[in-house]
Design a protein around this motif. Structure first.
Motif, mmCIF file in Angstrom:
data_model
loop_
_atom_site.group_PDB
_atom_site.id
_atom_site.type_symbol
_atom_site.label_atom_id
_atom_site.label_comp_id
_atom_site.label_asym_id
_atom_site.label_seq_id
_atom_site.Cartn_x
_atom_site.Cartn_y
_atom_site.Cartn_z
ATOM 1 N N PRO A 1 -4.792 -18.077 -30.089
ATOM 2 C CA PRO A 1 -3.404 -17.830 -30.498
ATOM 3 C C PRO A 1 -3.210 -16.371 -30.916
ATOM 4 O O PRO A 1 -4.108 -15.542 -30.758
ATOM 5 N N GLY A 2 -2.059 -16.067 -31.463
ATOM 6 C CA GLY A 2 -1.811 -14.753 -32.062
ATOM 7 C C GLY A 2 -1.552 -13.673 -31.028
ATOM 8 O O GLY A 2 -1.162 -13.932 -29.899
ATOM 9 N N GLU A 3 -1.834 -12.430 -31.467
ATOM 10 C CA GLU A 3 -1.540 -11.283 -30.613
ATOM 11 C C GLU A 3 -2.811 -10.503 -30.322
ATOM 12 O O GLU A 3 -3.714 -10.451 -31.149
ATOM 13 N N SER B 1 -19.285 -25.332 -42.658
ATOM 14 C CA SER B 1 -19.112 -24.112 -41.873
ATOM 15 C C SER B 1 -20.345 -23.231 -41.870
ATOM 16 O O SER B 1 -20.561 -22.456 -40.956
ATOM 17 N N PHE C 1 -8.553 -21.793 -26.283
ATOM 18 C CA PHE C 1 -7.206 -21.344 -26.634
ATOM 19 C C PHE C 1 -7.280 -20.300 -27.735
ATOM 20 O O PHE C 1 -7.873 -20.534 -28.791
ATOM 21 N N ASN D 1 -3.280 -7.043 -32.850
ATOM 22 C CA ASN D 1 -3.102 -7.293 -34.274
ATOM 23 C C ASN D 1 -4.416 -7.893 -34.765
ATOM 24 O O ASN D 1 -5.350 -8.097 -33.980
ATOM 25 N N VAL D 2 -4.478 -8.155 -36.048
ATOM 26 C CA VAL D 2 -5.648 -8.870 -36.572
ATOM 27 C C VAL D 2 -5.711 -10.206 -35.836
ATOM 28 O O VAL D 2 -4.719 -10.936 -35.793
ATOM 29 N N GLN E 1 -8.579 -26.027 -26.475
ATOM 30 C CA GLN E 1 -9.517 -26.160 -27.594
ATOM 31 C C GLN E 1 -9.738 -24.833 -28.320
ATOM 32 O O GLN E 1 -9.867 -23.792 -27.683
ATOM 33 N N PRO E 2 -9.828 -24.898 -29.667
ATOM 34 C CA PRO E 2 -10.156 -23.669 -30.412
ATOM 35 C C PRO E 2 -11.608 -23.239 -30.133
ATOM 36 O O PRO E 2 -12.417 -24.050 -29.682
ATOM 37 N N PRO F 1 -8.669 -13.055 -35.682
ATOM 38 C CA PRO F 1 -10.034 -13.573 -35.857
ATOM 39 C C PRO F 1 -10.467 -14.531 -34.748
ATOM 40 O O PRO F 1 -11.646 -14.584 -34.415
ATOM 41 N N GLU F 2 -9.530 -15.252 -34.142
ATOM 42 C CA GLU F 2 -9.905 -16.177 -33.070
ATOM 43 C C GLU F 2 -10.371 -15.412 -31.830
ATOM 44 O O GLU F 2 -11.313 -15.825 -31.155
ATOM 45 N N GLY G 1 -19.653 -13.892 -39.784
ATOM 46 C CA GLY G 1 -19.401 -12.906 -38.735
ATOM 47 C C GLY G 1 -20.644 -12.427 -38.011
ATOM 48 O O GLY G 1 -20.542 -11.702 -37.010
ATOM 49 N N TYR H 1 -14.618 -25.299 -31.470
ATOM 50 C CA TYR H 1 -14.964 -26.530 -30.758
ATOM 51 C C TYR H 1 -16.168 -26.276 -29.840
ATOM 52 O O TYR H 1 -17.114 -27.068 -29.796
#
Lengths: 646, 253
Positions: free
Chosen positions: A552-554, A279, A550, A557-558, A505-506, A560-561, A242, A509
């Motif tokens: 995802p999620g909301e 990582s 890209f 909310n939590v 792409q995440p 991480p992306e 982080g 990437y």
């Protein structure tokens, strides 16, 4: 155009700090109660500052992105903390620590700041002992010391291989006491997104609650950035996942100059990259070089067999081993400073002598030390490190040599600050690794912990009073102002923009692509052509990122992306500034090695005539070329010499 | 020594979108994982796949990835931090798993650690326990020289053994009673072994135990699971010391 004023006090070096303390303003206890201070980051610098400021009576609001202040990455520091205590009677002194730090930093730090650091260093040890930090002890009950690279005395205090952890738990405990008393209001799992300026002064921050996704406003009379370094711009580093440069980057965009961005430290003894699923990188303590010998095969055919897994290192005869550090630097041998050891490993691997399947590793061999001292001695000294190595690599370092390779570790560069640790924005401070101030071009081992705690315990609590004394008539900062409205809108707008790209792409990437460019072209060895390419390539990735990421999620909310996306977006700008700075500095100094500036035998060559200055970069707007300001470094007490470890 | 690649594994993981969501297990396939990769790198690969499919990745806590920050907190195949000893989840490697295996991952399960999302839990209760007394009340400045009070080597080493706690919560997650005794004992012992901790020893033991009880952690029944699963091998003998400290404090009341 701003003029840099370092505000270094006049007078003899040894008297600067005490005279300065006597001349700056002090806020009365009754008034401290009315003043709010925001501290961003809770590592050694932020944690010690938050606790100390609250003890003084200020209302502190502290922020960290982790679920507890105790998890800040200071916790991972292994080896120790330097202090000029002279407990060993080996003729150590404040001056000697000052001198070693200036020289180790390759003469690119301010004399006055470094002297102050050395001067307050003994107080840090006393403070930590009083808090109950279990430092290593001698049988007689006194504090023990160990030696570290680049110095001739024994001044490093330690708590096994977990010194950072114990020091951080010390200031975390001090913080906890203040949290219970109400002096510190702690905001865990909150990420700072912006700094709010009113009438040119820092007056608060915008932060995102990482659990609910809510974007919130916080007002204060002063803001302190203690958010650590930006090594993760390289994707792979020894930093925690982080760790990020965003707080410093926001500060830069709000008018704080960025000092020496190209100065990053590459640590020579890390566990090599195992493949493309990696990582992060794990550091093996510098102390291992006290007893390990670094080598690669002399014959290329042996190296090729090692790379293919057809040969065991123990089957290579001593005569066929190239102990290249001992060969190139006979007087310092395996204990040359970090930058020198890192470059030498890279040179051998680039020549094809690397020893693992990727060709990017060298051996660190304890066979000789075990033969000389016995396995029990080595176990007592390095047992926990050997265990860690075996868990990660599945190789027993008592039986086969360790494999190591350099990795990004620390950023000497950071927010530019004056002697009071204030940035070029009034009321905005930067402490610890986040600022640029004390390590010049290269940091000595065991000095990061010293600087973090010096800033937080003994420097900032004094200097911030000089500013806040003029703020006692300023009422509590109202966050319902157009400035806060605008900042919050901008933060929300950026988050929405990122979230709504909905590309292919995440985030990783892009981060990995950036990291590769940084490592190849803005890493251990740099040249004009590569740096210019890096600037262009980073720009291209940045454009692609903003079109094709890209998430995802909301939003609420939590996510991480979404967190990573914001950090990588900033790294994509910071990386370019690092390349620009490296391009401008056409000399080799400390961790910054320009291939155009080398001696005849291939060693780094500093250019004091043209580059004895701090680069302070000023933001001029999105996609605009930043302006370079130069703070000339004046050396009144030490003579500049070319570092030599031969 | 080259690590082999696991062609396919199955990951059965707890998904829970929010604290109020009921939650359920979902199973995912992950292909081509090097055994040299860490467990969390395997999770990265899984999440990368999920993101590329447009799905919400699995939320889990992690940070330093070198076993010291205490952030990572996965319950893997029925064991806190998974099937290896004296390490955290982030230090666990895929060598411990085999081809075709189904790996079950859950969050810490304890009433005092409510789930935030998926595998993330809220460990604020630990913070509150430490705020109730896990410190020496000294302000910055005005302290004596570090060598003024000699501390015996053994005492200092024992204090360090206890101080090595990383506050991950594996002890609570492992304990059938969800007791926080090992966590509290580690802090109380660390300071009890040092002269600096003596002045407030009684108050500390009393307040921390009271806070622990107040926050709903269970009692200790000496099963020793906490010690077995502690990534830093904190000894259960610290609990004995805590009991003694607590008893002394209560008698003195």
């Amino acid at each position: 155009m701003t003029i840099l004023n370092s505000k270094i006090p006049a007078g003899p070096l040894a008297e600067k700090w005490s005279k300065h303390k006597a001349s700056i303003k002090v806020v009365s206890p009754a008034n401290k109660r009315k003043l709010d201070v925001i501290v961003v980051g809770t590592g050694l610098a932020g944690g010690s500052a938050a606790a100390s400021l609250a003890e003084l009576g200020y209302n502190v609001h502290a922020f960290c992105y982790q679920d507890s202040p105790r998890r800040a990455h200071s916790i991972a520091a292994q080896g120790g903390i330097n202090a000029a205590k002279n407990y060993q009677n080996d003729n150590d002194s404040v001056y000697r620590l000052f001198y070693d730090t200036i020289k180790g930093g390759d003469y690119r730090a301010r004399e006055a700041n470094v002297y102050r650091l050395a001067e307050v260093s003994p107080n840090i040890i006393d403070q930590c002992v009083a808090q109950g930090v279990p430092f290593g002890r001698e049988y007689g009950g006194t504090l023990a010391n160990r030696s570290f690279g680049g110095v001739l005395v024994s001044r490093t205090f330690y708590a096994r291989g977990q010194t950072g952890q114990q020091l951080l738990l010390g200031c975390y405990a001090a913080m906890n006491r203040q949290i219970a008393k109400g002096g510190v209001k702690m905001y865990n799992r909150h990420e700072m997104m912006d700094i709010v300026k009113i009438d040119g002064k820092a007056r608060g921050i915008i932060a995102r609650d990482m659990v609910t996704g809510e974007v919130k406003r916080f007002g204060a009379h002063a803001v302190v950035i203690a958010s650590g370094g930006y090594g993760n711009v390289f994707f792979l580093s020894t930093n925690a996942m982080g760790c990020n440069g965003s707080a410093s980057w926001v500060a830069y965009k709000r008018g704080a100059h960025f000092g020496n961005p190209c100065f990053v430290q590459i640590h020579p003894t890390c566990i090599p990259v195992h493949g493309d699923q990696q990582s992060k990188l794990t550091l093996m303590s510098e102390s291992l070089r006290n007893d390990g010998r670094v080598w690669v095969p002399k014959k290329k055919e042996d190296a090729i067999k090692l790379q293919k897994g057809e040969l065991h290192p123990n089957d290579i005869a001593d005569a066929d081993r190239d102990f290249y550090l001992e060969r190139r630097y006979p007087s310092y041998g395996n204990l040359v400073p970090r930058d020198v050891a890192s470059r030498a490993a890279k040179e051998r691997c680039d020549e094809g002598f690397g020893v693992n399947n990727t060709g990017k590793a060298v051996f660190l061999d304890f066979k000789y030390a075990i033969d000389r001292l016995g396995i029990d001695v080595i176990k007592a000294r390095y047992g926990n490190l050997f265990q860690m190595y075996e868990k990660i690599t599945d190789v027993d370092p008592y039986k086969a040599p360790m494999m190591i390779y350099p990795a990004i570790h620390y950023s000497m560069g950071g927010t530019w600050v004056d002697y009071n640790l204030m940035t070029s924005v009034p009321g905005l401070y930067s402490i610890g690794e986040a600022n640029f101030s004390d390590h010049g071009g290269n940091r000595l081992g065991a000095s990061a912990l010293m600087q973090g705690l010096a800033d937080g315990y003994f420097v900032l609590p004094y200097t911030i009073g000089d500013y806040l004394a003029d703020e006692i008539m300023t009422p509590k900062i109202d966050t319902n102002t157009p400035e806060f409205d605008a900042a919050e809108k901008e933060v929300t707008g950026r988050l929405e923009k990122l979230f709504n790209i909905k590309g292919k792409q995440p985030v990783d990437y892009f981060h990995k692509k950036l990291g590769q460019i940084m490592w190849d072209k803005v890493g251990m060895s740099r040249n004009e052509k590569g740096l210019k390419e890096a600037i262009a390539e980073i720009k291209a990735i940045r454009e692609e990122f903003w079109k094709n990421v890209f998430i995802p999620g909301e939003m609420k909310n939590v996510n991480p992306e979404l967190e990573k996306a914001g950090r990588v977006a900033d790294f994509l700008e910071l990386g370019e500034l690092m390349a620009r700075d490296a391009l401008t500095r056409n000399e080799s100094c400390g961790g910054h090695y320009r291939e155009e500036s080398v001696t005849e035998d291939g060693e780094a060559k500093r250019d004091d005539e043209n580059f004895t200055f701090v680069s302070a970069w000023e933001y001029t707007g999105e996609n605009q070329e930043p302006t370079l300001h130069k703070e000339e470094l004046v050396f009144e007490n030490v003579e500049l010499t070319q570092r030599s470890y031969k | 020594m080259a690590d082999i690649t696991l062609k396919k594994i199955y990951v059965k993981v707890w998904r829970q979108n929010s604290p109020k969501d009921k939650g359920r297990f979902e199973t995912y396939e992950v292909e081509n994982v090097s055994q040299g990769s860490s467990f969390l790198e395997m999770m990265d690969i899984l999440n990368d796949n999920l993101v590329r499919e447009g799905k919400d990745p699995i939320a889990f806590d992690h940070d330093c990835r070198e076993g010291i920050c205490g952030m990572c907190s996965l319950y893997i195949n029925g064991k806190a931090h998974g099937p290896d000893t004296e390490i955290t989840t982030c230090q666990l490697h895929m060598r411990k798993f085999s081809e075709g295996e189904t790996i079950t991952i859950e969050p810490w399960r304890a009433g005092s650690f409510p789930v935030i999302k998926d595998l993330m839990v809220d460990r604020t209760a630990f913070e509150e326990i430490l705020q109730s007394g896990g410190f020496v009340s000294v302000n910055t400045g005005g302290v004596p020289d570090g060598n003024t009070i000699p501390i015996g080597y053994e005492d200092s080493e024992e204090a360090m053994d206890a101080a090595a706690c990383i506050g991950c919560g594996a002890c609570v997650a492992t304990c059938k009673n969800s007791s926080a005794m090992l966590f509290v004992a580690a802090k109380v012992s660390h300071l009890a072994k040092l002269p600096q901790g003596q002045v407030e020893a009684k108050r500390r033991a009393r307040n921390m135990v009271a806070k622990m009880d107040e926050l709903g952690f269970g009692g200790c029944t000496n099963t020793g699971a906490c010690e077995a699963e502690c990534p830093k091998a904190i000894s259960i003998s610290n609990i004995a010391r805590l009991n003694r400290e607590y008893l002394c404090a209560k008698i003195a009341e």
